[in-house]
Design a protein around this motif. Structure first.
Motif, PDB file in Angstrom:
ATOM      1  N   GLU A 189       0.588  -1.174   0.312  1.00  0.00           N
ATOM      2  CA  GLU A 189      -0.266   0.089  -0.039  1.00  0.00           C
ATOM      3  C   GLU A 189       0.936   1.075   0.218  1.00  0.00           C
ATOM      4  O   GLU A 189       1.692   1.148   0.667  1.00  0.00           O
ATOM      5  CB  GLU A 189      -0.607   0.030   1.031  1.00  0.00           C
ATOM      6  N   GLY A 190       0.369   2.196  -1.099  1.00  0.00           N
ATOM      7  CA  GLY A 190       1.497   2.958  -1.392  1.00  0.00           C
ATOM      8  C   GLY A 190       2.739   3.267  -1.993  1.00  0.00           C
ATOM      9  O   GLY A 190       3.463   4.558  -2.515  1.00  0.00           O
ATOM     10  N   LEU A 191       2.637   1.869  -2.728  1.00  0.00           N
ATOM     11  CA  LEU A 191       3.684   1.715  -3.813  1.00  0.00           C
ATOM     12  C   LEU A 191       2.885   1.697  -4.907  1.00  0.00           C
ATOM     13  O   LEU A 191       4.110   0.414  -5.837  1.00  0.00           O
ATOM     14  CB  LEU A 191       4.207   1.066  -2.983  1.00  0.00           C
ATOM     15  N   ASN A 192       1.914   1.544  -5.002  1.00  0.00           N
ATOM     16  CA  ASN A 192       1.117  -0.075  -5.759  1.00  0.00           C
ATOM     17  C   ASN A 192       1.057   1.512  -7.141  1.00  0.00           C
ATOM     18  O   ASN A 192       0.189   1.879  -7.691  1.00  0.00           O
ATOM     19  CB  ASN A 192       0.089  -0.074  -5.219  1.00  0.00           C
ATOM     20  N   MET A 193       1.780   2.017  -7.523  1.00  0.00           N
ATOM     21  CA  MET A 193       1.429   2.934  -9.143  1.00  0.00           C
ATOM     22  C   MET A 193       3.254   2.939  -9.709  1.00  0.00           C
ATOM     23  O   MET A 193       4.509   2.351  -9.367  1.00  0.00           O
ATOM     24  CB  MET A 193       1.504   4.549  -8.100  1.00  0.00           C
ATOM     25  N   ALA A 194       2.995   3.208 -10.870  1.00  0.00           N
ATOM     26  CA  ALA A 194       4.434   2.912 -12.080  1.00  0.00           C
ATOM     27  C   ALA A 194       5.371   3.788 -11.087  1.00  0.00           C
ATOM     28  O   ALA A 194       6.248   3.922 -11.891  1.00  0.00           O
ATOM     29  CB  ALA A 194       4.374   3.874 -13.139  1.00  0.00           C
ATOM     30  N   ARG A 195       5.751   5.251 -10.729  1.00  0.00           N
ATOM     31  CA  ARG A 195       6.898   6.333  -9.926  1.00  0.00           C
ATOM     32  C   ARG A 195       6.570   5.816  -8.618  1.00  0.00           C
ATOM     33  O   ARG A 195       6.901   6.751  -7.840  1.00  0.00           O
ATOM     34  CB  ARG A 195       5.957   7.677 -10.186  1.00  0.00           C
ATOM     35  N   ARG A 196       6.212   4.691  -8.131  1.00  0.00           N
ATOM     36  CA  ARG A 196       6.379   3.684  -6.948  1.00  0.00           C
ATOM     37  C   ARG A 196       8.228   4.000  -6.153  1.00  0.00           C
ATOM     38  O   ARG A 196       8.582   4.120  -4.743  1.00  0.00           O
ATOM     39  CB  ARG A 196       6.543   2.478  -7.049  1.00  0.00           C
ATOM     40  N   SER A 197       9.008   4.608  -7.270  1.00  0.00           N
ATOM     41  CA  SER A 197      10.638   4.818  -6.868  1.00  0.00           C
ATOM     42  C   SER A 197      10.998   6.438  -6.466  1.00  0.00           C
ATOM     43  O   SER A 197      11.327   6.778  -5.771  1.00  0.00           O
ATOM     44  CB  SER A 197      11.843   4.288  -7.749  1.00  0.00           C
ATOM     45  N   GLU A 198       9.646   7.042  -7.150  1.00  0.00           N
ATOM     46  CA  GLU A 198       9.737   8.447  -6.327  1.00  0.00           C
ATOM     47  C   GLU A 198       9.034   8.362  -5.253  1.00  0.00           C
ATOM     48  O   GLU A 198       9.654   9.192  -3.676  1.00  0.00           O
ATOM     49  CB  GLU A 198       8.742   9.815  -7.163  1.00  0.00           C
ATOM     50  N   VAL A 199       7.965   7.759  -5.043  1.00  0.00           N
ATOM     51  CA  VAL A 199       7.969   7.420  -3.068  1.00  0.00           C
ATOM     52  C   VAL A 199       8.604   7.339  -2.143  1.00  0.00           C
ATOM     53  O   VAL A 199       8.616   7.603  -1.443  1.00  0.00           O
ATOM     54  CB  VAL A 199       6.756   6.658  -3.183  1.00  0.00           C
ATOM     55  N   ILE A 200       9.798   6.341  -2.657  1.00  0.00           N
ATOM     56  CA  ILE A 200      10.539   5.273  -1.790  1.00  0.00           C
ATOM     57  C   ILE A 200      11.521   6.707  -1.196  1.00  0.00           C
ATOM     58  O   ILE A 200      12.260   6.716  -0.307  1.00  0.00           O
ATOM     59  CB  ILE A 200      11.218   4.499  -2.851  1.00  0.00           C
ATOM     60  N   ALA A 201      11.602   7.094  -2.834  1.00  0.00           N
ATOM     61  CA  ALA A 201      12.890   8.820  -2.768  1.00  0.00           C
ATOM     62  C   ALA A 201      12.246   9.539  -1.519  1.00  0.00           C
ATOM     63  O   ALA A 201      13.180   9.961  -1.189  1.00  0.00           O
ATOM     64  CB  ALA A 201      13.400   9.506  -3.709  1.00  0.00           C
ATOM     65  N   ASP A 202      11.453  10.018  -1.241  1.00  0.00           N
ATOM     66  CA  ASP A 202      10.950  11.112  -0.757  1.00  0.00           C
ATOM     67  C   ASP A 202      10.792  10.190   0.814  1.00  0.00           C
ATOM     68  O   ASP A 202      10.997  10.888   1.737  1.00  0.00           O
ATOM     69  CB  ASP A 202       8.920  11.216  -1.183  1.00  0.00           C
ATOM     70  N   LEU A 262      12.437   8.293   1.995  1.00  0.00           N
ATOM     71  CA  LEU A 262      13.892   8.608   2.413  1.00  0.00           C
ATOM     72  C   LEU A 262      14.965   9.935   3.027  1.00  0.00           C
ATOM     73  O   LEU A 262      15.360  10.348   3.946  1.00  0.00           O
ATOM     74  CB  LEU A 262      14.724   8.076   1.445  1.00  0.00           C
ATOM     75  N   LEU A 263      13.627  10.624   1.850  1.00  0.00           N
ATOM     76  CA  LEU A 263      14.730  12.412   2.837  1.00  0.00           C
ATOM     77  C   LEU A 263      13.260  12.809   4.107  1.00  0.00           C
ATOM     78  O   LEU A 263      14.029  13.818   4.330  1.00  0.00           O
ATOM     79  CB  LEU A 263      13.912  13.730   1.855  1.00  0.00           C
ATOM     80  N   LYS A 264      12.437  12.192   3.622  1.00  0.00           N
ATOM     81  CA  LYS A 264      11.138  12.524   4.968  1.00  0.00           C
ATOM     82  C   LYS A 264      11.951  11.786   6.233  1.00  0.00           C
ATOM     83  O   LYS A 264      11.322  12.844   7.717  1.00  0.00           O
ATOM     84  CB  LYS A 264      10.402  12.078   4.527  1.00  0.00           C
ATOM     85  N   ARG A 265      12.695  10.631   6.316  1.00  0.00           N
ATOM     86  CA  ARG A 265      13.245  10.074   7.431  1.00  0.00           C
ATOM     87  C   ARG A 265      14.762  11.008   7.878  1.00  0.00           C
ATOM     88  O   ARG A 265      15.577  10.234   8.442  1.00  0.00           O
ATOM     89  CB  ARG A 265      13.788   9.081   6.908  1.00  0.00           C
ATOM     90  N   GLY A 266      15.547  11.278   7.029  1.00  0.00           N
ATOM     91  CA  GLY A 266      16.311  12.463   7.829  1.00  0.00           C
ATOM     92  C   GLY A 266      17.286  12.320   6.585  1.00  0.00           C
ATOM     93  O   GLY A 266      18.492  12.269   6.432  1.00  0.00           O
ATOM     94  N   TYR A 267      17.845  11.157   5.541  1.00  0.00           N
ATOM     95  CA  TYR A 267      18.778  10.166   4.671  1.00  0.00           C
ATOM     96  C   TYR A 267      18.408  11.811   3.766  1.00  0.00           C
ATOM     97  O   TYR A 267      17.585  12.281   2.940  1.00  0.00           O
ATOM     98  CB  TYR A 267      18.165   9.052   4.003  1.00  0.00           C
ATOM     99  N   PRO A 268      20.565  11.710   3.488  1.00  0.00           N
ATOM    100  CA  PRO A 268      20.424  13.126   2.841  1.00  0.00           C
ATOM    101  C   PRO A 268      20.095  12.499   1.170  1.00  0.00           C
ATOM    102  O   PRO A 268      19.756  11.673   1.058  1.00  0.00           O
ATOM    103  CB  PRO A 268      21.832  13.556   2.953  1.00  0.00           C
ATOM    104  N   ALA A 277      19.219   8.173  -1.275  1.00  0.00           N
ATOM    105  CA  ALA A 277      18.538   8.442  -2.727  1.00  0.00           C
ATOM    106  C   ALA A 277      18.892   8.296  -3.288  1.00  0.00           C
ATOM    107  O   ALA A 277      18.066   7.433  -4.104  1.00  0.00           O
ATOM    108  CB  ALA A 277      17.674  10.295  -1.529  1.00  0.00           C
ATOM    109  N   GLU A 278      19.745   9.069  -3.538  1.00  0.00           N
ATOM    110  CA  GLU A 278      19.324   8.713  -4.687  1.00  0.00           C
ATOM    111  C   GLU A 278      20.780   7.823  -6.082  1.00  0.00           C
ATOM    112  O   GLU A 278      20.450   6.702  -6.476  1.00  0.00           O
ATOM    113  CB  GLU A 278      20.876   9.584  -5.589  1.00  0.00           C
TER     114      GLU A 278
END
Length: 366
Positions: free
Chosen positions: A324-337, A339-345, A349-350
């Motif tokens: 849930e939350g990753l069931n889409m074509a741009r799932r990797s963008e959600v994961i990058a977001d 990571l950033l929101k959890r404090g990773y530089p 994420a890149e």
């Protein structure tokens, strides 16, 4: 009908007549994550593009590919039990699709093709195998398939093979003598060895005898949720220490049944892998289709009935195969977001978005 076949048809079902337009992106993505996603080389280490069995493909499928922001994927061909002839036919079909849509698709055959896909705004497809049935015990076929562009191979699926033992094999043996010869051949030919479906003993053996680092393109972390398809910290660290990369999948095995895992469950595995492996050795390997999972209960039952019938179904395959939350074509963008929101530089994420896997494959292929 096997699971890979259904993943390929998922996009078709999602854009079928009367079906809602597929969800390409999620709401709430930060501007920083969006800019990063557009800049990064986005590579998913186990993802199937939306394809149809008829040409031309529906325009919605092509729109999904173009809008996904994904630059390249490793796609598993040959299913879990396909023979030689069927696997050759599937490779030919993918090559025809790439030929039919030269402005959309590009076959990844060498490391420079990743950057080429990014610069030319194409969707790169790297061929790979999960099972070994298509070899029919003939190690010399490794070279044939490598020359057709299959540059990532496994030594077994979930069960035992003539070469090695998968995560459900009983007894849980490791590499066979033939398997050691297969590893040597893959090393010599520049084929990356993937131990995603290998059990602990096979993974240790492959790490010990391979001249290049094995990789794990799609798995989870046993320390977060204990499951045969999730990897121990010892294996995760060993792969990283050899210079390999671990891709985190978005499958229900991330959380205990009957819960449908969500983004927080996914990120628990992602952040644990980063802790154990380090920022240079973690990526994304969805083990899904590019489009949203939109299959009927009847189709899901057919898939599971087949997997149980051939003995490859893993425990807890009682929920749809998505997060849930990753069931889409741009799932990797959600994961990058996330990571950033959890404090990773942004650099972490890149790397996770694709450069870690591209770097590892570049080293392995020489």
């Amino acid at each position: 009908m096997n699971r890979r076949d259904l993943l390929l048809s998922a996009g078709a079902l999602a854009v079928a007549a009367g079906a809602p337009r597929p969800v390409f992106a999620a709401d709430g993505i930060s501007a920083e994550a969006h800019v990063l996603y557009e800049r990064a080389l986005v590579f998913d280490a186990n993802l199937s593009p939306p394809l149809s069995d008829k040409f031309p493909f529906p325009p919605e499928m092509i729109a999904m590919v173009r809008d996904s922001g994904v630059n390249a994927v490793k796609t598993s061909l040959g299913g879990t039990d396909s023979n030689f002839e069927d696997t050759i036919a599937e490779i030919a079909f993918f090559q025809r699709a790439i030929e039919y849509y030269p402005d959309v698709f590009l076959q990844v055959r060498q490391a420079s093709d990743f950057a080429r896909a990014k610069s030319e705004k194409k969707f790169g497809i790297l061929f790979s195998f999960e099972s070994v049935e298509m070899f029919e015990g003939k190690i010399e076929r490794i070279e044939l398939f490598r020359d057709l562009g299959v540059r990532v191979m496994q030594l077994s699926y979930n069960k035992a093979s003539p070469w090695a033992a998968g995560v459900l094999a009983d007894p849980p043996t490791g590499l066979t003598e033939q398997g050691r010869k297969a590893v040597a051949s893959m090393n010599d030919l520049g084929v990356a060895i993937d131990v995603s479906h290998a059990n602990e003993a096979t993974s240790k053996d492959a790490l010990a005898v391979s001249k290049t680092s094995p990789i794990i393109t799609h798995a989870g972390c046993n320390a977060v949720h204990r499951h045969p398809r999730n990897k121990s910290d010892a294996i995760l660290k060993a792969v990283a220490d050899r210079g390999g990369v671990v891709g985190i999948y978005d499958l229900p095995y991330l959380a205990a049944s009957p819960k449908q895992p969500n983004l927080d469950d996914y990120m628990a595995h992602m952040t644990h892998a980063l802790k154990i492996c380090g920022e240079d050795h973690v990526g994304i390997g969805s083990d899904s289709g590019l489009g949203p999972w939109d299959l009927s209960a009847e189709d899901f039952k057919k898939m599971e009935d087949h997997r149980h019938a051939i003995g490859v179904a893993a425990p807890e395959e009682d929920r749809p195969m998505y997060v849930e939350g990753l069931n889409m074509a741009r799932r990797s963008e959600v994961i990058a977001d996330a990571l950033l929101k959890r404090g990773y530089p942004a650099r972490v994420a890149e790397k996770v978005l694709g450069s870690n896997f591209v770097g590892a494959l570049t080293r392995i292929w020489g």
